[in-house]
Design an enzyme around this catalytic site. Structure first.
Site, PDB file in Angstrom:
ATOM      1  N   SER A   1       0.866  -1.194   0.000  1.00 39.81           N
ATOM      2  CA  SER A   1       0.000   0.000   0.000  1.00 39.81           C
ATOM      3  C   SER A   1       0.893   1.231   0.000  1.00 39.81           C
ATOM      4  O   SER A   1       2.060   1.172   0.436  1.00 39.81           O
ATOM      5  CB  SER A   1      -0.850   0.000   1.282  1.00 39.81           C
ATOM      6  OG  SER A   1      -1.368   1.290   1.543  1.00 39.81           O
TER       7      SER A   1
ATOM      8  N   TYR B   1      -1.066  -1.437  10.537  1.00 43.40           N
ATOM      9  CA  TYR B   1      -1.343  -1.495   9.092  1.00 43.40           C
ATOM     10  C   TYR B   1      -0.139  -0.929   8.332  1.00 43.40           C
ATOM     11  O   TYR B   1       0.392  -1.568   7.416  1.00 43.40           O
ATOM     12  CB  TYR B   1      -2.612  -0.703   8.758  1.00 43.40           C
ATOM     13  CG  TYR B   1      -3.003  -0.820   7.297  1.00 43.40           C
ATOM     14  CD1 TYR B   1      -3.673  -1.941   6.827  1.00 43.40           C
ATOM     15  CD2 TYR B   1      -2.676   0.171   6.374  1.00 43.40           C
ATOM     16  CE1 TYR B   1      -4.021  -2.073   5.481  1.00 43.40           C
ATOM     17  CE2 TYR B   1      -3.020   0.055   5.035  1.00 43.40           C
ATOM     18  CZ  TYR B   1      -3.690  -1.072   4.597  1.00 43.40           C
ATOM     19  OH  TYR B   1      -4.018  -1.191   3.257  1.00 43.40           O
TER      20      TYR B   1
HETATM   21  N1  LIG Z   1      -8.809  -0.443  -0.659  1.00 45.92           N
HETATM   22  C1  LIG Z   1      -7.732   0.328  -0.497  1.00 45.92           C
HETATM   23  O1  LIG Z   1      -7.816   1.572  -0.410  1.00 45.92           O
HETATM   24  C2  LIG Z   1      -6.376  -0.291  -0.478  1.00 45.92           C
HETATM   25  C3  LIG Z   1      -6.184  -1.638  -0.241  1.00 45.92           C
HETATM   26  N2  LIG Z   1      -4.907  -2.144  -0.201  1.00 45.92           N
HETATM   27  C4  LIG Z   1      -4.685  -3.567   0.058  1.00 45.92           C
HETATM   28  O2  LIG Z   1      -5.330  -4.338  -0.928  1.00 45.92           O
HETATM   29  C5  LIG Z   1      -5.587  -5.640  -0.428  1.00 45.92           C
HETATM   30  C6  LIG Z   1      -7.010  -6.044  -0.776  1.00 45.92           C
HETATM   31  O3  LIG Z   1      -7.890  -5.226  -0.029  1.00 45.92           O
HETATM   32  P1  LIG Z   1      -9.315  -4.698  -0.536  1.00 45.92           P
HETATM   33  O4  LIG Z   1      -9.731  -5.389  -1.758  1.00 45.92           O
HETATM   34  O5  LIG Z   1      -9.226  -3.232  -0.508  1.00 45.92           O
HETATM   35  O6  LIG Z   1     -10.200  -5.104   0.712  1.00 45.92           O
HETATM   36  P2  LIG Z   1     -11.392  -6.151   0.906  1.00 45.92           P
HETATM   37  O7  LIG Z   1     -11.754  -6.061   2.328  1.00 45.92           O
HETATM   38  O8  LIG Z   1     -12.427  -5.928  -0.126  1.00 45.92           O
HETATM   39  O9  LIG Z   1     -10.708  -7.559   0.575  1.00 45.92           O
HETATM   40  C7  LIG Z   1      -9.912  -8.269   1.479  1.00 45.92           C
HETATM   41  C8  LIG Z   1     -10.226  -9.735   1.310  1.00 45.92           C
HETATM   42  O10 LIG Z   1      -9.352 -10.482   2.164  1.00 45.92           O
HETATM   43  C9  LIG Z   1     -10.119 -11.548   2.709  1.00 45.92           C
HETATM   44  N3  LIG Z   1      -9.516 -12.065   3.943  1.00 45.92           N
HETATM   45  C10 LIG Z   1      -9.496 -11.456   5.158  1.00 45.92           C
HETATM   46  N4  LIG Z   1      -8.911 -12.253   6.053  1.00 45.92           N
HETATM   47  C11 LIG Z   1      -8.525 -13.382   5.407  1.00 45.92           C
HETATM   48  C12 LIG Z   1      -7.878 -14.569   5.811  1.00 45.92           C
HETATM   49  N5  LIG Z   1      -7.478 -14.746   7.078  1.00 45.92           N
HETATM   50  N6  LIG Z   1      -7.646 -15.529   4.880  1.00 45.92           N
HETATM   51  C13 LIG Z   1      -8.060 -15.366   3.605  1.00 45.92           C
HETATM   52  N7  LIG Z   1      -8.691 -14.264   3.164  1.00 45.92           N
HETATM   53  C14 LIG Z   1      -8.916 -13.264   4.058  1.00 45.92           C
HETATM   54  C15 LIG Z   1     -11.482 -10.923   2.961  1.00 45.92           C
HETATM   55  O11 LIG Z   1     -12.493 -11.900   3.156  1.00 45.92           O
HETATM   56  C16 LIG Z   1     -11.662 -10.090   1.718  1.00 45.92           C
HETATM   57  O12 LIG Z   1     -12.321 -10.806   0.685  1.00 45.92           O
HETATM   58  C17 LIG Z   1      -5.288  -5.577   1.064  1.00 45.92           C
HETATM   59  O13 LIG Z   1      -4.025  -6.162   1.314  1.00 45.92           O
HETATM   60  C18 LIG Z   1      -5.275  -4.088   1.356  1.00 45.92           C
HETATM   61  O14 LIG Z   1      -4.481  -3.778   2.459  1.00 45.92           O
HETATM   62  C19 LIG Z   1      -3.812  -1.371  -0.425  1.00 45.92           C
HETATM   63  C20 LIG Z   1      -3.956  -0.038  -0.678  1.00 45.92           C
HETATM   64  C21 LIG Z   1      -5.232   0.616  -0.717  1.00 45.92           C
HETATM   65  C1  LIG Z   2      -6.718   1.824   6.962  1.00 45.24           C
HETATM   66  C2  LIG Z   2      -6.653   1.253   5.590  1.00 45.24           C
HETATM   67  C3  LIG Z   2      -7.235   2.096   4.610  1.00 45.24           C
HETATM   68  C4  LIG Z   2      -6.965   2.175   3.340  1.00 45.24           C
HETATM   69  C5  LIG Z   2      -6.066   1.325   2.644  1.00 45.24           C
HETATM   70  C6  LIG Z   2      -4.729   1.880   2.318  1.00 45.24           C
HETATM   71  O1  LIG Z   2      -3.824   1.106   2.168  1.00 45.24           O
HETATM   72  C7  LIG Z   2      -4.560   3.300   2.228  1.00 45.24           C
HETATM   73  C8  LIG Z   2      -3.430   3.933   1.765  1.00 45.24           C
HETATM   74  C9  LIG Z   2      -2.859   5.023   2.483  1.00 45.24           C
HETATM   75  C10 LIG Z   2      -2.087   6.005   2.086  1.00 45.24           C
HETATM   76  C11 LIG Z   2      -2.198   6.568   0.837  1.00 45.24           C
HETATM   77  C12 LIG Z   2      -1.430   7.635   0.484  1.00 45.24           C
HETATM   78  C13 LIG Z   2      -1.558   8.111  -0.835  1.00 45.24           C
HETATM   79  C14 LIG Z   2      -0.925   9.152  -1.330  1.00 45.24           C
HETATM   80  C15 LIG Z   2      -1.049   9.442  -2.762  1.00 45.24           C
HETATM   81  O2  LIG Z   2      -2.345   9.543  -3.193  1.00 45.24           O
HETATM   82  C16 LIG Z   2      -0.333  10.687  -3.155  1.00 45.24           C
HETATM   83  O3  LIG Z   2      -0.666  11.765  -2.341  1.00 45.24           O
HETATM   84  C17 LIG Z   2       1.124  10.441  -3.131  1.00 45.24           C
HETATM   85  C18 LIG Z   2       1.686  10.756  -4.451  1.00 45.24           C
HETATM   86  C19 LIG Z   2       2.971  10.741  -4.595  1.00 45.24           C
HETATM   87  C20 LIG Z   2       3.900  10.505  -3.453  1.00 45.24           C
HETATM   88  C21 LIG Z   2       4.943  11.568  -3.370  1.00 45.24           C
HETATM   89  C22 LIG Z   2       5.872  11.220  -2.242  1.00 45.24           C
HETATM   90  O4  LIG Z   2       6.550  10.201  -2.324  1.00 45.24           O
HETATM   91  O5  LIG Z   2       5.896  11.973  -1.284  1.00 45.24           O
END
Ligand SMILES: NC(=O)C1=CN([C@@H]2O[C@H](COP(=O)(O)OP(=O)(O)OC[C@H]3O[C@@H](n4cnc5c(N)ncnc54)[C@H](O)[C@@H]3O)[C@@H](O)[C@H]2O)C=CC1
Ligand SMILES: CC/C=C\CC(=O)/C=C/C=C\C=C\C=C\[C@@H](O)[C@@H](O)C/C=C\CCC(=O)O
Length: 260
Positions: A141, A154
């Site tokens: 992430s 996280y």
């Molecule tokens: N949605 C966001 O803004 C972002 C998400 N991510 C990452 O993307 C990945 C996918 O997340 P999303 O699709 O957003 O969330 P989501 O909550 O839709 O999907 C997560 C999935 O993982 C499954 N899961 C949870 N515990 C488990 C276990 N013990 N064993 C097997 N499966 C399990 C859940 O049932 C669910 O289907 C995660 O690693 C999350 O941290 C990274 C950056 C941003």
């Molecule tokens: C609690 C879990 C919730 C959400 C999932 C998750 O993983 C969230 C991501 C968190 C942080 C995201 C930060 C994003 C930043 C970007 O959109 C830009 O602002 C950064 C763009 C360039 C980076 C420049 C730099 O390196 O400083």
């Protein structure tokens, strides 16, 4: 790697990003995708994808990836059913806030420990000795670089996934295994995860110039990490501001005799 005809295992495949990654592989004519998830919702998601992308096969394997033996069972299932595994995506993840101690420990275990399990198993099943080479994508992430307030574990788990992936993807290791390992670091993406922390959507809405991305856009980055044979130990950021970009690897700027 050419995706057509390949076999993939995706953890957290019943969720937002996992489903989008599966659909991207199926559009590129993967032979089979197995969704590995603790939620039985995965059964309907697999059914839905199967109907949308014939003749590719889509399976659901119910499993808690935090349990190594159960997770290994998923690899055995896919290996037996399709004869090989080519693509592994360690995507299952969760987020808990700092005041929730048991949830935070679980976050470290699911987001980091289980990614170690999936990376090790991916190498064991796909390396040149037992398999035919392959690619592992670990979902980290942007929180690995720009920590989210109130989510220590996280953020730490995602920084850990980046470090773990760079370690597993060093070129010397790739030469031995034939398995590329890359990390994907998206910014906020429209999935059910955003509704698991109270106040998160409000916090995102207050950030200037911070639209929430679609899972399909992040899946474009995922597909590049699978297809581009040059990428190993690579870290990709996907943000609405800068798009899809590879974080420069400092090793390349150093004296080539250095192992650091
Ligand atoms: N949605 C966001 O803004 C972002 C998400 N991510 C990452 O993307 C990945 C996918 O997340 P999303 O699709 O957003 O969330 P989501 O909550 O839709 O999907 C997560 C999935 O993982 C499954 N899961 C949870 N515990 C488990 C276990 N013990 N064993 C097997 N499966 C399990 C859940 O049932 C669910 O289907 C995660 O690693 C999350 O941290 C990274 C950056 C941003
Ligand atoms: C609690 C879990 C919730 C959400 C999932 C998750 O993983 C969230 C991501 C968190 C942080 C995201 C930060 C994003 C930043 C970007 O959109 C830009 O602002 C950064 C763009 C360039 C980076 C420049 C730099 O390196 O400083």
């Amino acid at each position: 790697m050419k995706i057509s005809g390949k076999v993939a295992l995706i953890t957290g495949g019943a969720g937002g990003l996992g489903k989008a990654f599966a659909a991207a592989l199926l559009r590129a004519k993967a032979k089979a995708v197995c969704l590995v998830d603790i939620s039985s919702r995965g059964k309907e998601v697999a059914e839905d994808l199967r109907l949308q992308y014939p003749p590719s096969q889509v399976d659901f394997y119910h499993c808690d990836v935090m349990n190594y033996d159960l997770f290994k069972g998923a690899f055995d299932f896919v290996q037996k059913r399709f004869g090989a595994i080519d693509i592994v995506c360690n995507n299952a993840g969760m987020a808990a806030s700092d005041h929730n101690v048991s949830g935070s420990i679980r976050t470290l275990r699911l987001n980091l420990e289980a990614v170690y399990f999936g990376t090790k198993l991916g190498m064991d099943y796909m390396d040149k000795e037992s398999g035919r080479g392959g690619v592992i994508i670990n979902v980290a992430s942007m929180a690995a670089f720009l920590p989210l307030m109130g989510s220590m574990c996280y953020n730490a788990s995602k920084a850990g996934v980046v470090a773990l992936t760079k370690s597993a993807g060093v070129p010397e290791q790739y030469e031995m295994t034939g398995v590329r390992v890359n990390a994907l670091c998206p910014s906020f993406t429209e999935t059910p995860l955003l509704d698991t922390s109270s106040g998160l959507r409000e916090m995102i809405a207050q950030l200037p110039n911070h639209p929430i991305m679609s899972p399909e856009y992040v899946a474009e980055g995922f597909q590049q990490l699978v297809e581009n044979e040059e990428l190993c130990g690579a870290v990709m950021r996907v943000t609405p501001q800068k798009g899809i970009e590879i974080v420069p690897n400092r090793r390349k700027d150093r004296n080539s005799s250095s192992k650091l």
